[in-house]
Design a protein around this motif. Structure first.
Motif, short mmCIF file in Angstrom:
data_model
loop_
_atom_site.label_atom_id
_atom_site.label_comp_id
_atom_site.label_asym_id
_atom_site.label_seq_id
_atom_site.Cartn_x
_atom_site.Cartn_y
_atom_site.Cartn_z
N ASN A 139 0.81 -1.22 0.00
CA ASN A 139 0.00 0.00 0.00
C ASN A 139 0.84 1.27 0.00
O ASN A 139 0.30 2.37 0.09
CB ASN A 139 -0.96 0.00 1.20
CG ASN A 139 -0.25 -0.02 2.54
OD1 ASN A 139 0.97 -0.18 2.60
ND2 ASN A 139 -1.00 0.12 3.62
N GLY A 183 0.01 -7.43 -2.51
CA GLY A 183 -0.49 -6.41 -1.59
C GLY A 183 -1.01 -5.19 -2.32
O GLY A 183 -2.03 -4.61 -1.94
N SER A 187 -4.84 -2.95 -2.29
CA SER A 187 -4.79 -1.62 -1.68
C SER A 187 -5.84 -0.72 -2.32
O SER A 187 -6.24 -0.92 -3.46
CB SER A 187 -3.39 -1.01 -1.87
OG SER A 187 -2.41 -1.81 -1.27
N GLN A 196 -4.33 -2.46 5.06
CA GLN A 196 -4.81 -3.18 3.89
C GLN A 196 -3.83 -3.04 2.73
O GLN A 196 -3.57 -1.96 2.25
CB GLN A 196 -6.18 -2.67 3.46
CG GLN A 196 -6.75 -3.43 2.27
CD GLN A 196 -8.20 -3.06 1.98
OE1 GLN A 196 -8.86 -2.42 2.79
NE2 GLN A 196 -8.70 -3.47 0.82
N GLY A 197 -3.28 -4.18 2.30
CA GLY A 197 -2.32 -4.18 1.21
C GLY A 197 -0.88 -4.04 1.65
O GLY A 197 0.03 -4.22 0.84
#
Length: 267
Positions: A139, A183, A187, A196-197
């Motif tokens: 991310n 990842g 994101s 997240q990610g």
């Protein structure tokens, strides 16, 4: 910005230095993208040997017959879009670039690396190899886009900028735009907080998955990390940079201590 941050670092490290050590070739053949394939499909790369003494002429002519102009828009690029750009680059500038993969992510995405140099397929005595790795945290997307634009800048300015020409004539620049493509795919643009990610598909922080100089790292080694470790063992890089995002921090190898509260991974 590119000239000051990236190119100046390379020039400062390589200019006027004696790199007389023989750069060891990879063990066996390196999987690289066949520049003759230009159909847009993600088919199996062919094997091309790193060995040989033949040189590549840097005098290329931009192919104006191509239906798609060579450009990179200012947006975030998902895995398929990034792959398409990298393949387009190496097919448009075959004498300046070589695209290869060092392995696959947990979900099977290629860990692409692009060499930008006038000798993209061969290690040469006195011509140092350097590398940039970005998007280790999926991310943290800015580094990924910076590396894609750096690739674009280098290949399009070789015949325009004497500084860029000197760099590509005298170094081999290996650029990995994304170490954590899984990842990145999950994101969300505009979400600058949260995890997240950040991690790979198994939930591991790749930045804390490498050996630590002072303390034993008992975390299970991930395929992305293992691929990078094998990559570093095969090529003698003399200069490296790992780009992140989110804070203004510069970390150096082994800059932690045995009693550090938050040990910094040696990568």
């Amino acid at each position: 910005m590119f000239r000051f941050v990236f190119l100046a670092m390379i020039f400062a490290r390589t200019s006027g230095q004696d790199f007389g050590l023989l750069q060891q070739p990879l063990n066996g053949d390196l999987i690289v993208w066949d520049t003759q394939q230009d159909d847009g499909d993600l088919s199996e790369p062919e094997q091309r040997s790193q060995s040989g003494t033949s040189s590549f002429s840097p005098d290329f002519v931009f192919d104006t017959t191509q239906t798609d102009p060579y450009f990179l828009d200012w947006s975030y690029h998902k895995y398929d879009s990034m792959t398409k750009f990298l393949r387009k680059t190496t097919s448009t500038f075959p004498n300046l670039t070589a695209l290869y993969s060092i392995g696959k992510s947990v979900q099977g995405r290629e860990l692409w690396v692009m060499v930008v140099s006038t000798s993209p397929y061969e290690h040469m005595i006195g011509k140092p190899d350097i590398k940039y790795v970005s998007n280790m945290h999926g991310n943290e997307a800015i580094s990924r886009e910076l590396m894609l634009h750096l690739i674009h800048y280098l290949v399009t300015n070789y015949n325009k900028d004497h500084y860029v020409k000197w760099l590509l004539d005298n170094t081999r620049i290996h650029i990995m735009p994304s170490m954590n493509p899984d990842g990145f795919e999950i994101s969300k643009e505009g979400v600058c907080e949260g995890g997240q990610g950040r991690y790979n598909a198994r939930g591991f922080d790749l930045n804390r998955n490498f050996p630590d100089y002072f303390k034993q790292n008992n975390r299970k080694t991930q395929p992305e990390t293992e691929a990078v470790k094998e990559w570093l063992a095969k090529i003698q890089f003399v200069l490296s940079g790992n780009l992140h995002g989110g804070a203004l921090v510069a970390s150096y190898p082994f800059d932690n201590t045995p009693n550090a509260l938050y040990p910094i991974p040696s990568h």
